[in-house]
Write a protein that holds these residues in place. Structure first.
Motif, short mmCIF file in Angstrom:
data_model
loop_
_atom_site.label_atom_id
_atom_site.label_comp_id
_atom_site.label_asym_id
_atom_site.label_seq_id
_atom_site.Cartn_x
_atom_site.Cartn_y
_atom_site.Cartn_z
N GLU A 1 19.19 10.90 56.36
CA GLU A 1 18.23 10.28 55.45
C GLU A 1 18.87 9.24 54.53
O GLU A 1 18.17 8.60 53.74
N GLY A 2 20.17 9.08 54.61
CA GLY A 2 20.87 8.12 53.76
C GLY A 2 21.15 8.61 52.36
O GLY A 2 21.53 7.82 51.49
N LYS A 3 21.03 9.93 52.13
CA LYS A 3 21.28 10.48 50.80
C LYS A 3 22.71 10.97 50.62
O LYS A 3 23.15 11.17 49.49
N SER A 4 23.40 11.20 51.72
CA SER A 4 24.73 11.79 51.66
C SER A 4 25.63 11.14 52.69
O SER A 4 25.17 10.70 53.76
N LEU A 5 26.91 11.10 52.40
CA LEU A 5 27.88 10.76 53.43
C LEU A 5 27.98 11.93 54.41
O LEU A 5 27.72 13.08 54.05
N PRO A 6 28.39 11.66 55.64
CA PRO A 6 28.61 12.75 56.61
C PRO A 6 29.98 13.38 56.38
O PRO A 6 30.97 13.07 57.03
N PHE A 7 30.03 14.29 55.43
CA PHE A 7 31.29 14.90 55.03
C PHE A 7 31.81 15.89 56.07
O PHE A 7 31.03 16.62 56.69
N ILE A 8 33.13 15.96 56.22
CA ILE A 8 33.77 17.16 56.75
C ILE A 8 33.79 18.15 55.59
O ILE A 8 34.28 17.83 54.50
N VAL A 9 33.23 19.34 55.78
CA VAL A 9 33.16 20.33 54.71
C VAL A 9 34.18 21.43 55.00
O VAL A 9 34.16 22.03 56.07
N VAL A 10 35.05 21.67 54.02
CA VAL A 10 36.15 22.62 54.18
C VAL A 10 36.00 23.72 53.14
O VAL A 10 35.87 23.43 51.95
N MET A 11 35.99 24.98 53.57
CA MET A 11 35.67 26.11 52.70
C MET A 11 36.76 27.17 52.73
O MET A 11 36.71 28.10 53.52
N PRO A 12 37.77 27.05 51.90
CA PRO A 12 38.84 28.05 51.88
C PRO A 12 38.47 29.25 51.01
O PRO A 12 37.57 29.17 50.16
N VAL A 13 39.17 30.36 51.20
CA VAL A 13 39.06 31.43 50.22
C VAL A 13 39.66 30.92 48.92
O VAL A 13 40.56 30.08 48.90
N LEU A 14 39.14 31.42 47.80
CA LEU A 14 39.52 30.90 46.49
C LEU A 14 40.59 31.74 45.81
O LEU A 14 41.38 31.22 45.03
N ASN A 15 40.59 33.04 46.09
CA ASN A 15 41.52 33.96 45.45
C ASN A 15 42.29 34.75 46.50
O ASN A 15 41.85 34.87 47.65
N PRO A 16 43.44 35.33 46.13
CA PRO A 16 44.22 36.12 47.09
C PRO A 16 43.73 37.55 47.26
O PRO A 16 44.19 38.25 48.16
#
Length: 349
Positions: A143-158
């Motif tokens: 729709e032209g509202k966002s760039l086509p991002f690569i989305v990367v989702m790591p764990v945040l805590n150990p």
């Protein structure tokens, strides 16, 4: 720290890599079906004035299928051992359909590192199907509202016992190095990205919003923007006790004040997109005070207030669609199709 409810459901996010991958066995809801993704590992140098593509450097990751998105893309998860932090944790990745389009075969893609609230361990809730982050970005990009991002989702805590503020707290796992160095290095090893910081951003909610905000302010030479939803604005892990100097070095307010004193020129600009639900009466005044105090010089900010929104990821998804993802996309580098590169080179000949 204020945290989203632990019952927040996970979201779907998909995977795509520039080099062939073999898949590892995964956890619940993940399969051992092999995923193989083609794509160049090298290509032509960027024409003058064009953004430089960083081609995958390896080593190649091995991914498990973790789900699917309704646009035909896939979810992937792998376990990464950070060479700099020494921490080992899971990372989920999604790449948009445009990443596989031959028209963009030699273009980098912008990267959005998405961080969860709560403990952020052993999963990252942005990776599941319930919230629809990947499907949202896929649709918004069409729709032209966002760039086509690569989305990367790591764990945040150990672990799920304590909060580490996404920082290198002395004597503790080096979670600041994990988020700001090892995770980007992993992305560059497997995907076509951009050399410039214009291709790198964070988003996060609650404690993840704090970490994304802090990371951009701490490393403005590497990251340009963040969407910080209901974020904490001070480092408050009890693990800082006895390490006050290090805690101050990870304080977003101090980092923003230092950055605001730099010349207001493009190389220093950072873009902070804050989101608050209208019902976030506890954290809201602190976020507004942060914006009033530090939005000056190269520190640019925007506040998205979500009607009837609370301190939860579903509310923040509504804020993304209402304006935050579009604002941040305008500040970052879009992929460049090969035809444009060729035409640009011909024009300069």
């Amino acid at each position: 720290m204020t945290r989203p409810p632990r019952r927040s459901r996970s979201v779907a996010v998909a995977l795509a890599l520039a080099a062939p991958l073999t898949v590892l066995a995964g956890g619940a809801g993940e399969t051992a079906a092999p995923l193989v993704f083609g794509g160049p590992s090298s290509g032509p140098a960027a024409a003058p004035g064009q953004p430089g593509t960083v081609y995958p450097s390896g080593p190649r990751a091995r991914f498990t299928v973790a789900g699917a998105v309704d646009d035909g893309t896939s979810v992937g998860v792998t376990t990464v051992t950070g060479r700099k932090s020494g921490f080992t944790g899971k990372v989920w990745v999604w790449a948009p359909p445009q990443y596989f389009d031959p028209a963009y075969a030699h273009s980098g893609f912008p990267v959005l590192v998405a961080l969860p609230g709560g403990h952020g361990y052993p999963v990252n809730y942005w990776k599941g199907t319930g919230l629809g982050l990947a499907s949202g970005i896929s649709r918004w990009s069409r729709e032209g509202k966002s760039l086509p991002f690569i989305v990367v989702m790591p764990v945040l805590n150990p672990n799920a016992d304590r909060y580490y503020d996404g920082s290198d707290i002395p004597g503790q796992p080096r979670m600041g190095t994990w988020v700001a160095e090892d995770v980007p290095d992993f992305v560059r090893a497997n995907f076509r990205t951009f050399a410039s910081r214009d291709g790198w951003a964070f988003m996060g909610s609650s404690s993840g919003g704090f970490v994304g905000l802090k990371s951009v302010l701490q490393h403005p030479d590497r990251f340009k923007a963040v969407i910080a939803s209901g974020p904490d604005t001070v480092p408050d892990s009890p693990l800082w006790r006895g390490h006050e100097a290090e805690r101050r070095a990870n304080d977003p307010g101090r980092l923003a004040a230092a950055l605001a004193r730099r010349p207001d020129v493009p190389r220093n600009d950072v873009y902070l997109a804050f989101q608050l639900g209208s019902r976030e009466t506890g954290i809201g005044p602190k976020v507004r005070r942060f914006i009033r105090t530090y939005t000056k010089g190269p520190v640019k900010s925007r506040l998205q207030v979500i009607p009837d929104g609370g301190h939860n990821a579903r509310s923040y998804m509504r804020g993304l669609e209402a304006g935050s993802i579009e604002w941040i996309s305008r500040q970052l580098q879009p992929p460049v199709p090969d035809r444009v590169r060729a035409d640009d080179t011909a024009d300069r000949a």
